[in-house]
Write a protein that holds these residues in place. Sequence first.
Motif, PDB file in Angstrom:
ATOM      1  N   ALA A 160       0.832  -1.212   0.000  1.00 18.06           N
ATOM      2  CA  ALA A 160       0.000   0.000   0.000  1.00 18.06           C
ATOM      3  C   ALA A 160       0.866   1.261   0.000  1.00 18.06           C
ATOM      4  O   ALA A 160       0.585   2.208  -0.738  1.00 18.06           O
ATOM      5  CB  ALA A 160      -0.931  -0.005   1.209  1.00 18.06           C
ATOM      6  N   VAL A 161       1.923   1.263   0.804  1.00 19.84           N
ATOM      7  CA  VAL A 161       2.821   2.424   0.850  1.00 19.84           C
ATOM      8  C   VAL A 161       3.508   2.608  -0.499  1.00 19.84           C
ATOM      9  O   VAL A 161       3.597   3.728  -1.015  1.00 19.84           O
ATOM     10  CB  VAL A 161       3.850   2.275   1.995  1.00 19.84           C
ATOM     11  N   ILE A 162       3.977   1.524  -1.081  1.00 25.05           N
ATOM     12  CA  ILE A 162       4.628   1.599  -2.392  1.00 25.05           C
ATOM     13  C   ILE A 162       3.641   2.113  -3.441  1.00 25.05           C
ATOM     14  O   ILE A 162       3.987   2.946  -4.281  1.00 25.05           O
ATOM     15  CB  ILE A 162       5.220   0.241  -2.793  1.00 25.05           C
ATOM     16  N   ALA A 163       2.404   1.633  -3.387  1.00 25.77           N
ATOM     17  CA  ALA A 163       1.389   2.103  -4.332  1.00 25.77           C
ATOM     18  C   ALA A 163       1.168   3.607  -4.183  1.00 25.77           C
ATOM     19  O   ALA A 163       1.061   4.323  -5.182  1.00 25.77           O
ATOM     20  CB  ALA A 163       0.081   1.346  -4.128  1.00 25.77           C
ATOM     21  N   LEU A 164       1.114   4.088  -2.954  1.00 27.28           N
ATOM     22  CA  LEU A 164       0.937   5.529  -2.731  1.00 27.28           C
ATOM     23  C   LEU A 164       2.122   6.329  -3.260  1.00 27.28           C
ATOM     24  O   LEU A 164       1.943   7.391  -3.860  1.00 27.28           O
ATOM     25  CB  LEU A 164       0.718   5.818  -1.246  1.00 27.28           C
ATOM     26  N   VAL A 166       4.148   5.431  -5.706  1.00 26.38           N
ATOM     27  CA  VAL A 166       4.086   5.370  -7.170  1.00 26.38           C
ATOM     28  C   VAL A 166       3.020   6.334  -7.687  1.00 26.38           C
ATOM     29  O   VAL A 166       3.251   7.076  -8.643  1.00 26.38           O
ATOM     30  CB  VAL A 166       3.815   3.926  -7.650  1.00 26.38           C
ATOM     31  N   ILE A 167       1.861   6.346  -7.046  1.00 26.44           N
ATOM     32  CA  ILE A 167       0.789   7.244  -7.470  1.00 26.44           C
ATOM     33  C   ILE A 167       1.233   8.699  -7.337  1.00 26.44           C
ATOM     34  O   ILE A 167       1.010   9.509  -8.243  1.00 26.44           O
ATOM     35  CB  ILE A 167      -0.499   6.971  -6.656  1.00 26.44           C
ATOM     36  N   LYS A 168       1.889   9.024  -6.225  1.00 26.75           N
ATOM     37  CA  LYS A 168       2.377  10.398  -6.027  1.00 26.75           C
ATOM     38  C   LYS A 168       3.388  10.769  -7.109  1.00 26.75           C
ATOM     39  O   LYS A 168       3.348  11.869  -7.662  1.00 26.75           O
ATOM     40  CB  LYS A 168       3.005  10.531  -4.642  1.00 26.75           C
ATOM     41  N   SER A 169       4.288   9.854  -7.420  1.00 28.83           N
ATOM     42  CA  SER A 169       5.294  10.100  -8.453  1.00 28.83           C
ATOM     43  C   SER A 169       4.652  10.300  -9.822  1.00 28.83           C
ATOM     44  O   SER A 169       5.020  11.209 -10.575  1.00 28.83           O
ATOM     45  CB  SER A 169       6.279   8.936  -8.495  1.00 28.83           C
ATOM     46  N   VAL A 170       3.682   9.475 -10.150  1.00 26.46           N
ATOM     47  CA  VAL A 170       2.999   9.589 -11.433  1.00 26.46           C
ATOM     48  C   VAL A 170       2.239  10.915 -11.507  1.00 26.46           C
ATOM     49  O   VAL A 170       2.276  11.604 -12.533  1.00 26.46           O
ATOM     50  CB  VAL A 170       2.049   8.388 -11.661  1.00 26.46           C
ATOM     51  N   LEU A 171       1.573  11.289 -10.420  1.00 21.84           N
ATOM     52  CA  LEU A 171       0.851  12.568 -10.409  1.00 21.84           C
ATOM     53  C   LEU A 171       1.808  13.743 -10.546  1.00 21.84           C
ATOM     54  O   LEU A 171       1.487  14.726 -11.233  1.00 21.84           O
ATOM     55  CB  LEU A 171       0.026  12.697  -9.127  1.00 21.84           C
ATOM     56  N   ARG A 172       2.980  13.662  -9.925  1.00 25.89           N
ATOM     57  CA  ARG A 172       3.981  14.726 -10.040  1.00 25.89           C
ATOM     58  C   ARG A 172       4.463  14.846 -11.493  1.00 25.89           C
ATOM     59  O   ARG A 172       4.593  15.954 -12.021  1.00 25.89           O
ATOM     60  CB  ARG A 172       5.151  14.434  -9.108  1.00 25.89           C
ATOM     61  N   GLU A 173       4.732  13.708 -12.134  1.00 21.69           N
ATOM     62  CA  GLU A 173       5.157  13.746 -13.534  1.00 21.69           C
ATOM     63  C   GLU A 173       4.025  14.264 -14.429  1.00 21.69           C
ATOM     64  O   GLU A 173       4.275  14.995 -15.388  1.00 21.69           O
ATOM     65  CB  GLU A 173       5.616  12.365 -13.987  1.00 21.69           C
ATOM     66  N   HIS A 174       2.798  13.896 -14.115  1.00 26.63           N
ATOM     67  CA  HIS A 174       1.646  14.381 -14.878  1.00 26.63           C
ATOM     68  C   HIS A 174       1.524  15.900 -14.743  1.00 26.63           C
ATOM     69  O   HIS A 174       1.279  16.596 -15.733  1.00 26.63           O
ATOM     70  CB  HIS A 174       0.371  13.688 -14.383  1.00 26.63           C
ATOM     71  N   LEU A 175       1.709  16.423 -13.543  1.00 24.39           N
ATOM     72  CA  LEU A 175       1.662  17.867 -13.310  1.00 24.39           C
ATOM     73  C   LEU A 175       2.781  18.576 -14.073  1.00 24.39           C
ATOM     74  O   LEU A 175       2.566  19.615 -14.688  1.00 24.39           O
ATOM     75  CB  LEU A 175       1.772  18.170 -11.815  1.00 24.39           C
TER      76      LEU A 175
END
Length: 183
Positions: A160-164, A166-175
């Motif tokens: 769950a922590v790793i998923a969070l 990864v999601i944060k990293s993907v959102l940062r790259e998307h931004l």
Amino acid sequence: MKNDDLSQIWKSQNSDLTLDKPDNIIKKARKQRNGQFATIAVLSITIIILMAFAIKYASSDWNNFTLGLLLMISSLGFRVIIEFVSIYRKESQLIALDNRTYQEYLKKYYGIRLKANYIITPICFGVYILGFTMLLPYFKSGFTEGFYNYILISGIVSLAVIALIVIKSVLREHLFLKQLNRR
């Protein structure tokens, strides 16, 4: 190439920079690269631990335990390869292109990277989870109930922590890609 050299090259170009000042671009690039190296380090350490575990506990017989470990190791290894290729491609373009062309390259680069993160990363994550769940019956029969529960709970929390992350990293790259496309 040193940051000062790169700053001098980009400062000598036209002053109508569309993305940002060269120092800020370098700072963002360095931060993102360091994040990729941290990801590679964590994944590599996990691979080493899983390989050591496989060498010590996997039998010569092919079974779900061996398959589970192989799935976990291969999904992480594939992700490490993607990160290395990503770093190499971006840095080779950074040195070869001028500022404006590099900004256009970054738009394509992050577009491709986001597609990979939306497709390849979930597949790797799913394969890793599949491998982990294939190990659980062996853990249950091989360890005490308390230690098995520890492995189960810590595994779920870790995933769950790793998923969070990864999601944060993907959102940062998307931004960042949105910022590039606005300019």
